[in-house]
Design a protein around this motif. Structure first.
Motif, short mmCIF file in Angstrom:
data_model
loop_
_atom_site.label_atom_id
_atom_site.label_comp_id
_atom_site.label_asym_id
_atom_site.label_seq_id
_atom_site.Cartn_x
_atom_site.Cartn_y
_atom_site.Cartn_z
N TYR A 81 0.76 -1.14 -0.01
CA TYR A 81 0.23 -0.15 -0.17
C TYR A 81 1.18 1.43 -0.24
CZ TYR A 81 0.45 0.85 4.71
OH TYR A 81 1.18 1.52 6.48
N HIS A 131 2.41 3.59 1.84
CA HIS A 131 3.26 3.65 2.73
C HIS A 131 4.36 2.67 2.99
CE1 HIS A 131 0.88 6.95 4.15
NE2 HIS A 131 0.11 6.49 4.89
N GLU A 132 4.39 1.85 1.94
CA GLU A 132 5.64 0.68 1.92
C GLU A 132 6.87 1.88 1.43
OE1 GLU A 132 5.27 -1.71 3.15
OE2 GLU A 132 3.22 -2.58 2.36
N LYS A 133 7.53 1.12 2.23
CA LYS A 133 9.57 1.70 1.88
C LYS A 133 9.66 1.56 1.00
CE LYS A 133 9.45 3.90 6.12
NZ LYS A 133 10.92 4.91 7.50
N SER A 162 4.17 3.83 -3.85
CA SER A 162 4.71 5.45 -4.59
C SER A 162 5.91 4.69 -5.59
CB SER A 162 6.02 5.18 -3.51
OG SER A 162 6.79 4.29 -3.22
N ASN A 168 -7.13 2.19 -2.02
CA ASN A 168 -6.94 1.16 -0.92
C ASN A 168 -8.21 0.68 -0.68
OD1 ASN A 168 -6.99 1.60 2.00
ND2 ASN A 168 -4.95 0.52 1.20
N ASP A 170 7.68 3.24 15.33
CA ASP A 170 6.44 3.52 14.12
C ASP A 170 5.34 2.45 14.61
OD1 ASP A 170 7.53 6.06 12.79
OD2 ASP A 170 8.16 4.69 11.09
N ARG A 180 1.60 3.15 16.71
CA ARG A 180 0.11 2.41 15.81
C ARG A 180 -0.58 1.57 16.41
NH1 ARG A 180 3.99 1.18 11.21
NH2 ARG A 180 3.42 -1.35 12.04
#
Length: 310
Positions: free
Chosen positions: A47, A49-51, A81, A107, A248, A252
């Motif tokens: 999704y 926010h994946e790095k 992204s 999403n 993080d 959460r």
């Protein structure tokens, strides 16, 4: 052994740096070979926010396996992204026939994404993988052997290592019961599977109704329904996945809003009748305490109490 320090041979098994030396097969690009004994898929959900760097390391760990997957199914849960798209393109360009990409415009949540991913998998055996974690080089080989030994087995997970920044420095381990009867009892109060470590049969997942939307508990809700449908369970008592944790994650899982979501998900689990009022209120009480403490203390609770340290 110094607390939190992984042994050299275990770090090397994950393809990580040990004293600055990189495992020579870390890239894994030349390791793609079809499994001759049992065909299987790997399922990953992405999704926004994946790095990209974490996802890239995850993919390397998958392609660096002693037994390679026949298929990698990547579900894009809404837009991702540009950097993550580039990572996908890099791997698909090398071996396009290995990948199936499922994507949609908005999403829809993890439960929906995983359900679509399960449906898209071509093979009966499916290995879950989170996009920021690392699979040990022999993970798939060890799990396939368990299914070969016991054809009645439906789901097989493992213990996990947990790290914050450096995969070679383990800060905690999450150990889970290994035997079928112990797993089913443990599941009443805590997840008996580390979700990112599981390999399961597609038919068993679909028989239980596939993944469904359940706030914070898509996996929990599936495990319970699979057990109720007679799934045979096992965990391997070795850490086959190295999992990224940190501030993080602790953030959460804190606050009253998080607790309200947790309560809604737990209510759905209770409505299956797998757990009773005793287990329901016990888990709510524990979660409320964990959610309302300061973030730094919450991290300590996860590492020192909820998960076992080295």
């Amino acid at each position: 052994m110094t607390l939190g320090r992984v042994k050299h041979r275990e770090a090397a098994a994950f393809g990580v740096k040990v004293n600055g030396i990189l495992n020579k097969e870390e890239s894994g690009m030349e390791m793609i070979a079809k499994n001759k004994n049992a065909e299987f898929s790997v399922l990953i959900s992405l999704y926004i926010h994946e790095k990209a760097e974490y996802f890239d390391a995850c993919m390397k760990s998958i392609l660096n396996q002693t037994v390679a997957p026949n298929e990698i199914v990547i579900v894009k849960d809404g837009p991702v992204s540009e950097e993550v798209e580039k990572v996908i393109e890099k791997y698909v360009s090398v071996q396009p026939g290995l990948y199936r990409i499922v994507s949609y415009d908005q999403n829809r949540g993890l439960g929906y994404a995983l359900a679509k991913g399960i449906e898209a998998c071509s093979y009966e055996l499916i290995a879950r993988m989170d996009a920021d974690d690392l699979a040990r080089r022999d993970r798939f080989e060890k799990q396939l052997k368990e299914f070969e030994k016991d054809p009645a087995l439906d789901i097989c997970g493992s213990d996990i290592n947990e790290f914050e920044k450096d995969p070679g420095i383990i800060v905690a381990k999450r150990k889970v019961p290994s035997k079928d009867e112990d797993i089913k009892e443990y599941q009443k109060t805590r997840d008996a599977f580390n979700h990112m470590s599981v390999m399961y049969k597609k038919s068993a997942v679909l028989r239980a109704g596939n993944y469904q939307t359940c706030l914070l508990m898509e996996d929990t809700y599936l495990w319970v329904r699979m057990i109720q449908k007679g799934a045979k369970c096992k965990n391997i008592k070795e850490p086959l996945v190295s999992v990224r944790i940190g501030k993080d994650m602790y953030k959460r899982r804190g606050g009253f809003r998080y607790f309200i979501k947790y309560r809604e998900g737990r209510k759905m689990v209770k409505e299956t009748n797998y757990i009773g009022a005793k287990e329901y209120y016990y888990t709510l009480a524990v979660q409320l305490c964990v959610a309302l403490v300061p973030g730094s203390l919450r991290g300590w609770i996860f590492k020192k109490v909820l998960h076992r340290n080295m």
